[in-house]
Design a protein around this motif. Sequence first.
Motif, PDB file in Angstrom:
ATOM      1  N   MET A 117     -43.008 -22.914  -0.413  1.00 30.62           N
ATOM      2  CA  MET A 117     -43.741 -22.578  -1.624  1.00 30.62           C
ATOM      3  C   MET A 117     -44.744 -23.701  -1.902  1.00 30.62           C
ATOM      4  N   ASN A 118     -45.897 -23.340  -2.377  1.00 28.98           N
ATOM      5  CA  ASN A 118     -46.929 -24.305  -2.698  1.00 28.98           C
ATOM      6  C   ASN A 118     -46.585 -25.001  -4.011  1.00 28.98           C
ATOM      7  N   ASP A 119     -46.297 -26.291  -3.938  1.00 28.96           N
ATOM      8  CA  ASP A 119     -45.884 -27.082  -5.096  1.00 28.96           C
ATOM      9  C   ASP A 119     -46.938 -27.054  -6.205  1.00 28.96           C
ATOM     10  N   LYS A 120     -48.192 -27.148  -5.834  1.00 30.55           N
ATOM     11  CA  LYS A 120     -49.284 -27.161  -6.817  1.00 30.55           C
ATOM     12  C   LYS A 120     -49.334 -25.840  -7.584  1.00 30.55           C
ATOM     13  N   VAL A 121     -49.147 -24.737  -6.895  1.00 34.50           N
ATOM     14  CA  VAL A 121     -49.155 -23.418  -7.534  1.00 34.50           C
ATOM     15  C   VAL A 121     -47.968 -23.284  -8.485  1.00 34.50           C
ATOM     16  N   LEU A 122     -46.802 -23.734  -8.057  1.00 34.73           N
ATOM     17  CA  LEU A 122     -45.616 -23.658  -8.905  1.00 34.73           C
ATOM     18  C   LEU A 122     -45.814 -24.473 -10.181  1.00 34.73           C
ATOM     19  N   LYS A 172     -48.593 -25.269 -11.639  1.00 29.70           N
ATOM     20  CA  LYS A 172     -49.590 -24.578 -12.471  1.00 29.70           C
ATOM     21  C   LYS A 172     -48.955 -23.399 -13.209  1.00 29.70           C
ATOM     22  N   GLN A 173     -48.107 -22.651 -12.530  1.00 35.49           N
ATOM     23  CA  GLN A 173     -47.436 -21.511 -13.160  1.00 35.49           C
ATOM     24  C   GLN A 173     -46.466 -21.955 -14.251  1.00 35.49           C
ATOM     25  N   LEU A 174     -45.774 -23.063 -14.033  1.00 28.40           N
ATOM     26  CA  LEU A 174     -44.851 -23.580 -15.048  1.00 28.40           C
ATOM     27  C   LEU A 174     -45.615 -24.029 -16.291  1.00 28.40           C
ATOM     28  N   VAL A 175     -46.744 -24.686 -16.101  1.00 25.93           N
ATOM     29  CA  VAL A 175     -47.566 -25.098 -17.244  1.00 25.93           C
ATOM     30  C   VAL A 175     -48.046 -23.865 -18.001  1.00 25.93           C
ATOM     31  N   SER A 176     -48.483 -22.863 -17.281  1.00 23.03           N
ATOM     32  CA  SER A 176     -48.925 -21.618 -17.919  1.00 23.03           C
ATOM     33  C   SER A 176     -47.791 -20.974 -18.712  1.00 23.03           C
ATOM     34  N   LEU A 177     -46.593 -20.999 -18.160  1.00 21.60           N
ATOM     35  CA  LEU A 177     -45.431 -20.452 -18.847  1.00 21.60           C
ATOM     36  C   LEU A 177     -45.151 -21.218 -20.143  1.00 21.60           C
ATOM     37  N   LEU A 178     -45.242 -22.529 -20.098  1.00 22.57           N
ATOM     38  CA  LEU A 178     -44.989 -23.345 -21.285  1.00 22.57           C
ATOM     39  C   LEU A 178     -46.063 -23.166 -22.353  1.00 22.57           C
ATOM     40  N   GLU A 179     -47.258 -22.888 -21.937  1.00 21.54           N
ATOM     41  CA  GLU A 179     -48.340 -22.730 -22.901  1.00 21.54           C
ATOM     42  C   GLU A 179     -48.358 -21.338 -23.527  1.00 21.54           C
ATOM     43  N   GLY A 180     -47.593 -20.416 -22.961  1.00 22.21           N
ATOM     44  CA  GLY A 180     -47.441 -19.099 -23.563  1.00 22.21           C
ATOM     45  C   GLY A 180     -48.583 -18.154 -23.271  1.00 22.21           C
ATOM     46  N   LEU A 186     -45.161 -34.432 -17.249  1.00 23.15           N
ATOM     47  CA  LEU A 186     -44.104 -34.593 -16.236  1.00 23.15           C
ATOM     48  C   LEU A 186     -44.290 -33.584 -15.101  1.00 23.15           C
ATOM     49  N   LEU A 187     -44.557 -32.346 -15.483  1.00 19.11           N
ATOM     50  CA  LEU A 187     -44.740 -31.298 -14.468  1.00 19.11           C
ATOM     51  C   LEU A 187     -45.948 -31.579 -13.583  1.00 19.11           C
ATOM     52  N   ASN A 188     -46.973 -32.154 -14.151  1.00 21.99           N
ATOM     53  CA  ASN A 188     -48.191 -32.437 -13.393  1.00 21.99           C
ATOM     54  C   ASN A 188     -48.111 -33.720 -12.572  1.00 21.99           C
ATOM     55  N   ASP A 189     -47.037 -34.467 -12.730  1.00 20.60           N
ATOM     56  CA  ASP A 189     -46.826 -35.692 -11.955  1.00 20.60           C
ATOM     57  C   ASP A 189     -46.262 -35.298 -10.591  1.00 20.60           C
ATOM     58  N   THR A 190     -47.117 -35.297  -9.580  1.00 18.26           N
ATOM     59  CA  THR A 190     -46.693 -34.855  -8.249  1.00 18.26           C
ATOM     60  C   THR A 190     -45.708 -35.828  -7.603  1.00 18.26           C
ATOM     61  N   GLY A 191     -45.515 -36.985  -8.212  1.00 18.55           N
ATOM     62  CA  GLY A 191     -44.504 -37.913  -7.734  1.00 18.55           C
ATOM     63  C   GLY A 191     -43.097 -37.504  -8.147  1.00 18.55           C
ATOM     64  N   LYS A 192     -43.000 -36.524  -9.028  1.00 20.00           N
ATOM     65  CA  LYS A 192     -41.698 -36.030  -9.484  1.00 20.00           C
ATOM     66  C   LYS A 192     -41.384 -34.731  -8.747  1.00 20.00           C
ATOM     67  N   ASP A 193     -40.266 -34.708  -8.076  1.00 23.25           N
ATOM     68  CA  ASP A 193     -39.820 -33.529  -7.333  1.00 23.25           C
ATOM     69  C   ASP A 193     -39.215 -32.533  -8.323  1.00 23.25           C
ATOM     70  N   LEU A 194     -39.769 -31.347  -8.362  1.00 22.08           N
ATOM     71  CA  LEU A 194     -39.294 -30.311  -9.293  1.00 22.08           C
ATOM     72  C   LEU A 194     -37.861 -29.875  -8.997  1.00 22.08           C
ATOM     73  N   PHE A 195     -37.445 -29.998  -7.749  1.00 21.41           N
ATOM     74  CA  PHE A 195     -36.156 -29.468  -7.316  1.00 21.41           C
ATOM     75  C   PHE A 195     -35.046 -30.512  -7.222  1.00 21.41           C
ATOM     76  N   GLU A 196     -35.413 -31.760  -7.228  1.00 16.44           N
ATOM     77  CA  GLU A 196     -34.420 -32.826  -7.065  1.00 16.44           C
ATOM     78  C   GLU A 196     -33.568 -32.983  -8.324  1.00 16.44           C
TER      79      GLU A 196
END
Length: 158
Positions: A1-6, A8-16, A108-118
């Motif tokens: 899965m493309n991390d950047k796309v995920l 972006k989608q999470l940010v969109s979800l949070l913004e409603g 936090l979500l936009n910090d690519t140094g943070k692994d979303l799955f870890e």
Amino acid sequence: MNDKVLRKQLVSLLEGENAHISFEKAVADLPAHLRGVKPANLPYSIWQLIEHIRITQWDILEFSTNASHQSPNWPDQYWPSKDGPASEQVWQASLSQIKKDKQAFIALLNDTGKDLFEAFSYGEGQNLLREALLIADHTSYHTGQIIIARRLLGNWQS
């Protein structure tokens, strides 16, 4: 899965406003005299819902960034005891804090140094992805309740 796309989608979800109205629009222009009113047959006021969203989102943000964070006691410390805000300043401060904490979580979500799955090194296997989904789910659920309360108070047009 493309991390950047995920991310972006999470940010969109949070913004409603994907499948529902945003929190910001749901609380916009609510008259002060209705903020602490509990509509018939509902156990909470709009103020109590807003404060519950603020406290919960703050707790999730703190949990996601601070291993020594101690969550409030459930359920008493997640809900305000008073039906309405003490002042306009308190009302605005709550709304501002919700926005500030949401933006901090988005950072936090936009910090690519943070692994979303870890999994965090603390907790019970939670990770940043799970916490993002939790904030979005929780906020959208209570945003719907705010709209219902406004409808019952005769203060919603859609």
